[in-house]
Design a protein around this motif. Sequence first.
Motif, PDB file in Angstrom:
ATOM      1  N   ASN A 244      41.974  27.718  44.032  1.00 26.92           N
ATOM      2  CA  ASN A 244      41.648  29.016  44.632  1.00 26.92           C
ATOM      3  C   ASN A 244      41.088  29.935  43.551  1.00 26.92           C
ATOM      4  O   ASN A 244      41.816  30.372  42.665  1.00 26.92           O
ATOM      5  CB  ASN A 244      42.909  29.632  45.248  1.00 26.92           C
ATOM      6  N   PRO A 245      39.783  30.253  43.606  1.00 25.94           N
ATOM      7  CA  PRO A 245      39.172  31.081  42.569  1.00 25.94           C
ATOM      8  C   PRO A 245      39.668  32.530  42.553  1.00 25.94           C
ATOM      9  O   PRO A 245      39.337  33.281  41.644  1.00 25.94           O
ATOM     10  CB  PRO A 245      37.678  31.003  42.868  1.00 25.94           C
ATOM     11  N   SER A 246      40.482  32.902  43.539  1.00 27.38           N
ATOM     12  CA  SER A 246      41.046  34.255  43.570  1.00 27.38           C
ATOM     13  C   SER A 246      42.524  34.280  43.194  1.00 27.38           C
ATOM     14  O   SER A 246      43.121  35.347  43.133  1.00 27.38           O
ATOM     15  CB  SER A 246      40.880  34.853  44.975  1.00 27.38           C
ATOM     16  N   SER A 247      43.121  33.123  42.972  1.00 28.20           N
ATOM     17  CA  SER A 247      44.552  33.079  42.666  1.00 28.20           C
ATOM     18  C   SER A 247      44.816  33.282  41.175  1.00 28.20           C
ATOM     19  O   SER A 247      43.908  33.201  40.353  1.00 28.20           O
ATOM     20  CB  SER A 247      45.160  31.739  43.105  1.00 28.20           C
ATOM     21  N   ALA A 248      46.060  33.489  40.854  1.00 26.56           N
ATOM     22  CA  ALA A 248      46.470  33.654  39.452  1.00 26.56           C
ATOM     23  C   ALA A 248      46.321  32.364  38.673  1.00 26.56           C
ATOM     24  O   ALA A 248      46.359  32.364  37.450  1.00 26.56           O
ATOM     25  CB  ALA A 248      47.921  34.120  39.388  1.00 26.56           C
ATOM     26  N   TYR A 249      46.112  31.234  39.376  1.00 24.43           N
ATOM     27  CA  TYR A 249      46.039  29.933  38.708  1.00 24.43           C
ATOM     28  C   TYR A 249      44.638  29.316  38.720  1.00 24.43           C
ATOM     29  O   TYR A 249      44.410  28.313  38.063  1.00 24.43           O
ATOM     30  CB  TYR A 249      47.045  28.977  39.344  1.00 24.43           C
ATOM     31  N   GLY A 250      43.697  29.945  39.447  1.00 25.40           N
ATOM     32  CA  GLY A 250      42.349  29.412  39.541  1.00 25.40           C
ATOM     33  C   GLY A 250      41.232  30.397  39.256  1.00 25.40           C
ATOM     34  O   GLY A 250      40.062  30.043  39.285  1.00 25.40           O
ATOM     35  N   SER A 251      41.586  31.635  38.958  1.00 28.82           N
ATOM     36  CA  SER A 251      40.548  32.644  38.717  1.00 28.82           C
ATOM     37  C   SER A 251      40.041  32.582  37.275  1.00 28.82           C
ATOM     38  O   SER A 251      40.660  31.981  36.407  1.00 28.82           O
ATOM     39  CB  SER A 251      41.096  34.043  39.006  1.00 28.82           C
ATOM     40  N   LEU A 252      38.931  33.211  37.048  1.00 30.37           N
ATOM     41  CA  LEU A 252      38.341  33.209  35.707  1.00 30.37           C
ATOM     42  C   LEU A 252      39.017  34.193  34.761  1.00 30.37           C
ATOM     43  O   LEU A 252      38.888  34.062  33.555  1.00 30.37           O
ATOM     44  CB  LEU A 252      36.843  33.520  35.786  1.00 30.37           C
ATOM     45  N   GLY A 253      39.745  35.182  35.275  1.00 32.80           N
ATOM     46  CA  GLY A 253      40.296  36.207  34.407  1.00 32.80           C
ATOM     47  C   GLY A 253      41.802  36.239  34.240  1.00 32.80           C
ATOM     48  O   GLY A 253      42.310  36.954  33.379  1.00 32.80           O
ATOM     49  N   ALA A 254      42.533  35.482  35.031  1.00 31.33           N
ATOM     50  CA  ALA A 254      43.998  35.541  34.957  1.00 31.33           C
ATOM     51  C   ALA A 254      44.516  34.816  33.722  1.00 31.33           C
ATOM     52  O   ALA A 254      44.022  33.762  33.346  1.00 31.33           O
ATOM     53  CB  ALA A 254      44.612  34.935  36.214  1.00 31.33           C
ATOM     54  N   ASP A 255      45.539  35.373  33.099  1.00 30.64           N
ATOM     55  CA  ASP A 255      46.145  34.808  31.894  1.00 30.64           C
ATOM     56  C   ASP A 255      46.869  33.483  32.173  1.00 30.64           C
ATOM     57  O   ASP A 255      47.126  32.716  31.268  1.00 30.64           O
ATOM     58  CB  ASP A 255      47.107  35.817  31.287  1.00 30.64           C
TER      59      ASP A 255
END
Length: 181
Positions: free
Chosen positions: A125-136
């Motif tokens: 999921n590109p919007s999740s905390a585990y699949g996005s480009l910006g989440a730590d």
Amino acid sequence: MRRLDAGPRWAAVSWVRDGYLVAALPATGGGAAAAAVTGVASSSNPPPTTAGVVANATPPPSSFAFTATGGARVTLTEIDGTATLWGGPTGFTYLGLLSSTPLPDSVCNPTGRYGSASGADSVRNPSSAYGSLGADTSAYSPTATTPPVIKYKNAPIAKLTRASTGRGALDPDVLLAALCR
């Protein structure tokens, strides 16, 4: 996301983020191309910026292997159906089973909680905390400090990440393309 048909040699179909597709692999062996094929991320191999399909870029599951954190070679056959993915700030959030079979908790189940493009606990999921480009805590963030971890026999064996390279760092698109055929 774009459908990637690996061609008649392996007859595989997979889904890959458009931003990571390239028109062709370099003709020379070794280097970044070899790192991508064996599943080890390379800092000299940033995400491609051109969209296109790479035929046969991912090895068949029977030959897919990577170097684990401890230095041992691990094959996809060994971990398929038994390894799990964990993440979050503390590393205790279950992110699914690494199974090529679309079981309910498999990262390869496109309609399941851990394999869908909309699941809150999915690296896909590109919007999740585990699949996005910006989440730590994301496998795809180039600056993540706590990316998801693959555990096999209750021991961490690799980080699923684009943030680091070397032993124990595994590119999420390479693993998912090989696993989710």
